[in-house]
Design a protein around this motif. Sequence first.
Motif, short mmCIF file in Angstrom:
data_model
loop_
_atom_site.label_atom_id
_atom_site.label_comp_id
_atom_site.label_asym_id
_atom_site.label_seq_id
_atom_site.Cartn_x
_atom_site.Cartn_y
_atom_site.Cartn_z
N ASP A 152 -11.67 -25.11 54.80
CA ASP A 152 -12.09 -24.45 53.79
C ASP A 152 -10.93 -22.70 54.39
O ASP A 152 -11.09 -22.74 55.86
CB ASP A 152 -13.59 -23.25 53.58
N GLU A 154 -10.98 -19.76 54.08
CA GLU A 154 -11.47 -18.73 54.69
C GLU A 154 -12.34 -18.76 56.48
O GLU A 154 -12.37 -18.19 56.88
CB GLU A 154 -12.61 -17.97 53.99
N GLU A 223 -19.80 -21.40 50.31
CA GLU A 223 -19.11 -21.08 51.49
C GLU A 223 -19.31 -19.61 53.13
O GLU A 223 -19.52 -19.52 54.33
CB GLU A 223 -17.65 -19.89 51.39
MG MG Z 1 -12.24 -20.84 49.93
#
Ligand code: MG
Length: 388
Positions: A152, A154, A223
């Motif tokens: 992912d 981030e 997230e």
């Molecule tokens: Mg993401």
Amino acid sequence: MLNETKKLAILGSTGSIGTQTLHIVKNNPHLFKVFLLSAHSNYMLLFEQAKEFTPKHVVINTLEGYEFLKKNLNKKNTKVSYGVSELSVLVAEKDISLVVNGVVGSAGLIPTIHAIKAKKNIALANKETLVVAGQLIMSLAKKHNVSILPIDSEHSAIFQCLVGEKNKNIHKLILTASGGPFLNVRKSDFKHITIQKALKHPNWEMGRKITIDSATLMNKGLEVIEAYWLFGVSFEKINVVIHPESIIHSLVEFCDGSTKAQMGVPEMTTPILYALGFPERIPHKTDTLDLTKIKNLSFFKPDIKKFPHLKLAYDVLKIGGTAPCALNAANEVCVEAFLNKKIKFIDMVKIIEKSLENFIFVAQPKLDDYLRVDNETRKVVNNLISKS
Ligand code: MG
Ligand code: NDP
């Protein structure tokens, strides 16, 4: 070492993350070989991938796909298996050096557990696995000395910012969010949102489920929970900031006032490469940032009145135990129902909130508890949908 060939098991090879991972493999044949590919139902694409990459194993979840692949793939090159239980055995094969999990939804959980128990490092895109069972996954990873390498973007950004740093010195994690396609749409106009509009993400091309999650900001909520488990910081230290340009992928603020950010053009190849190559970096020809052409980088607070999904994620994280698992199950069912035109965009959050009024809470869940909560929540939500 960069010149060592890694043998990959790619779960969800037919999806957005899976196909981009295979593209990296194709461009780096000296670094990567494919040992196993798995998909849910798209057997035609899996067939093409198997012909091109000649994995030792492919796994498919439908009988139709299984029959087709068995009939048409060369047995000498590739063995065909069926379903999650066979996949769970195969991910433990001794030749696999890294399992890339690009499955969407909580279906990624069981094979991940088996891979960790077999001491395989995991390159994880499938955030739902950590949302559902973060406590179990991280404790198993610790027990078996396994690395969970985030894909992912981030979390890859934060992971990169933390190289050489001590966790105790983290003051804040700041996850950036593009804000999705409805950032500048008035809440009163949300009732007019169609599937087509919700599937048009301004900056990223992704699978359908995560694209809808990005439109509701549930993706950012998931997230936050993913970051909580990956980086072991309290939820008060995890912040979200809207950054529509998607140039800064996330930031870490340290105790001495210093802030590190990771930047790049918005494409998933970079975080996938980082997870695949870690601790090395893999050279890659790509567009790089031309800072002189960036006119503006803007940041502002998320509007949780407009996007209550984000607040729900913080709420379940504070409750802990099986609460995030219930949220995830409710969200998965609602997103699918929205995509199947059974409910409207604005119904999703109402149904999720309603289902969370009464779910099975277990403070220290075991695998069976997660599976039970996932299952029961799906039933409750399907019931709410049929009455809506
Ligand atoms: Mg993401
Ligand atoms: P896609 O929908 O594009 O692909 C999903 C993959 O999972 C497909 O290979 C699909 O197979 C397989 N799959 C679907 N259902 C099941 C199931 N029940 N059991 C096993 N396999 C299944 O999704 P994305 O690639 O976009 O996303 C994958 C994960 O990565 C998600 O968790 C997402 O949040 C995360 N992620 C994705 C990003 C992106 O840019 N796409 C960015 C960051 C994170 P089939 O094709 O046969 O249906």
